[in-house]
Scaffold this motif. Structure first.
Motif, PDB file in Angstrom:
ATOM      1  N   HIS A 130       0.871  -1.217   0.066  1.00 28.65           N
ATOM      2  CA  HIS A 130       0.164   0.001   0.073  1.00 28.65           C
ATOM      3  C   HIS A 130       0.815   1.225  -0.259  1.00 28.65           C
ATOM      4  N   HIS A 176       1.049   4.555  -2.526  1.00 27.64           N
ATOM      5  CA  HIS A 176       1.056   5.929  -2.034  1.00 27.64           C
ATOM      6  C   HIS A 176       2.186   6.699  -2.815  1.00 27.64           C
ATOM      7  N   ASP A 218      -6.356   7.017  -0.236  1.00 32.65           N
ATOM      8  CA  ASP A 218      -6.444   5.814  -0.581  1.00 32.65           C
ATOM      9  C   ASP A 218      -7.073   5.685  -2.048  1.00 32.65           C
TER      10      ASP A 218
HETATM   11 ZN   LIG Z   1      -3.198   4.959   2.653  1.00 37.86          ZN
END
Ligand SMILES: [Zn+2]
Lengths: 240, 346
Positions: free
Chosen positions: B117, B121, B307
């Motif tokens: 993840h 980003h 996100d």
């Molecule tokens: Zn995040």
């Protein structure tokens, strides 16, 4: 019709492939709760064992709940996404009905149950009528004592499911000896073949709205509802 | 770089409270980036409730998939790979994305790409400009605050990280003390711009010889100040409180980042993560970087700081090109982390 049946509602993981009522392949494991790791490779292996491609499946059946929240989500997400992405039918079956469907006794109510801790269970009341499993009382989350009260009026009750034995003492107190029996131990594990058979008789579900039947609100939501009488403006989830 | 064939990645992201599915072309162009946010639901509880988040993901996942494919106007036959966030994040939330991605990859015989993840980003910045290596990334979000060194494509090494709270976590906690609704970051940023740094809160670990952060001391100092004022019936200026808190966060983030840039010469500094949308932080970093003019300052686009699956598609594309593959037994890894940089001062 070719059916892929998936049950990950509890510790056992059971899969089956059916061609109408005929069993093509089945596989049940009961050694870990890590369905996230095991499910997809086992589906792939099962299809390969009978030389079927995913596109050849017509209908996907899944144990929709109740059960372990995580287990249900892995099974339901997998089944739902497979059905959506392959453009196939999706059918949800109660995970309790899967257990009840293995018991064939006439004139007796069949009570599958899962332990839900702190004196609570997930249970349903079923009966086999003319060879067809019928729900008499819908699956629910309830106290064991409340379940016993509901069952008083039935002269013959058969309990099924691995967790039912641990309540044998309470049942002894609640019922007359001739009133209660337990299913054969080999019927205590969910069999996806039975899930597939039950799914044959059911209409397909609407895929996009398909979610597990947890039969319990989350603790946070239950508390929030108490405080707010369940009012909220607009949807909880929004596209941005 | 104009390849004849367009390469398409379908990406899934469900690590926290956003369900997102995207289609990304050649790792650099967004064809669709559908995001369903649960913020309104978790506002009821003042923060993300993991079981509630997991339940929402399963409601949304195939809806987002349908919308993403329709918006991108691509078919499964045109896809080259499926990328998915497998950590870090909430385990129940991650599992929904992982299960869905595996089902699509298996059904259409596509390679499966596991994506961290945090790499996602960083790669949100790829939609602004191509990344140049070596690069440094400052990642600031609700769950993470870390400096990551990228010596080459698809290599991520932690240089420093928070010892306690993430910066975004501190924002949410002091937001609660100020009576702001969750998530509070944007409002604190706005209040801060109307106030001045009059409280002089501590700057934790500012002078230590490392690249780590700490925000729990600042948080405590803030809470103590507010509680003390309440006890003596003194009215404190909210704007100044917000400005003082934010200035302390920014000073520490900027100082440690500049220190890291001196130790690890890079071509780019990438600012990413939910807190990267903070105006104060963007301005302060831009200002300090004017003195390091060989470093290009790349900010993730505001719309891609939160996100989303497009960033997972961009990072997934690079991983795919570097032969990263997952098998069908891919599991969620809630505490997935990059390795530490060699010879790091820990
Ligand atoms: Zn995040």
């Amino acid at each position: 019709m070719k059916i892929l049946a998936i049950d990950t509602s509890n510790q056992p993981l059971s899969l089956a492939l059916l061609e109408d009522e005929r069993l093509l392949a089945t596989m049940t494991t009961n050694h870990s709760k890590n369905h996230s790791v095991a499910l997809m490779p086992q589906i792939a292996a099962l299809l390969k064992s009978v030389a079927l491609e995913p596109t050849e499946i017509d209908r996907i059946a899944v144990a929709q709940g109740p059960g372990s929240y995580t287990g249900l989500r892995i099974g339901v997400t997998t089944a739902k996404t497979l059905a959506f992405t392959l453009n196939k039918e999706l059918v949800g079956i109660s995970s309790l009905a899967v257990l009840a469907g293995a018991v064939h006794v006439a004139e007796t109510v069949i009570v599958p149950l899962f332990d839900a801790r702190r004196g609570n269970v997930f249970a349903g009341i079923y009966q086999e009528k003319e060879g067809i499993l019928t729900s008499l009382v819908a699956d629910r989350h309830l106290g064991l004592s409340e379940l016993c009260l509901k069952l008083q009026k039935y002269p013959h009750i058969v309990f099924v499911g691995n967790d039912s034995q641990q309540f044998a003492q309470q049942f002894k107190h609640a019922f007359k000896p001739q009133q209660v029996s337990f299913a054969h131990p080999e019927l205590n594990y969910p069999q996806a073949y039975i899930l597939g058979l039950l799914a044959l008789r059911q209409k397909p579900a609407e895929i996009q709205n398909f979610i597990p039947k947890y039969l319990r609100l989350t603790q946070a939501e239950a508390q929030w509802k108490k405080k707010h009488q369940g009012t909220l403006d607009g949807p909880l989830v929004e596209k941005i | 770089m104009n390849s004849l064939k367009r390469e398409l990645i379908l990406a899934f992201e469900t690590s926290c409270d956003e369900t997102s599915v995207a289609v990304v072309e050649n790792g650099e162009k967004i064809l669709a980036n559908v995001v369903a946010t649960q913020i309104k639901s978790h506002k009821r509880f003042g923060g993300v409730v993991p079981e509630v988040a997991s339940r929402h993901h399963i409601e949304q996942i195939t809806l987002c998939l349908q919308d993403a494919l329709a918006e991108a106007a691509v078919t499964y036959e045109e896809l080259d790979a499926v990328a998915v966030t497998y950590g870090p994040g909430l385990v129940g939330a991650l599992l929904v994305g992982v299960a869905a991605a595996k089902a699509v990859a298996f059904a259409h015989n596509l390679p499966l790409i596991p994506v961290n993840h945090m790499a996602g980003h960083i790669y949100a910045a790829r939609f602004v400009t191509p990344l140049e290596f070596p690069a440094m990334a400052l990642l600031v979000s609700g769950g993470h605050t870390e400096l990551v060194y990228l010596p080459e494509p698809n290599r991520y090494e932690i240089v420093g990280e928070t010892r306690d709270d993430a910066a975004g976590e501190a924002y949410d906690k002091i937001g609660r003390v100020l009576g702001l609704s969750y998530p509070a970051g944007k409002e604190i940023d706005a209040l801060a711009h109307a106030g001045k740094d009059s409280f002089k809160f501590p700057r934790a670990m500012l002078h230590e010889e490392n690249y780590d952060f700490s925000f729990s001391g600042l948080k405590s100092a803030f809470i103590n100040t507010v509680h003390h004022a309440q006890q003596v019936g003194e009215e404190l200026n909210k704007n100044d409180l917000a400005a003082s808190f934010q200035q302390s966060v920014i000073d520490v983030l900027v100082a440690k980042t500049i220190r890291a840039l001196h130790a690890f010469p890079v071509k780019q500094l990438i600012l990413a993560g939910g807190v990267a949308a903070n105006r104060g932080l963007r301005q302060a970093l831009a200002q300090r970087l004017t003195r390091l003019d060989e470093v290009e300052f790349v900010k993730a686009p505001l719309t891609l700081c939160g996100d989303n699956a497009a960033m997972i598609g961009a990072a997934g594309y690079v991983a795919w090109k570097n032969d990263v593959r997952a098998q069908l037994d891919l599991n969620a890894e809630p505490s997935l982390e990059f390795p530490w940089v060699k010879g790091a001062l820990k």
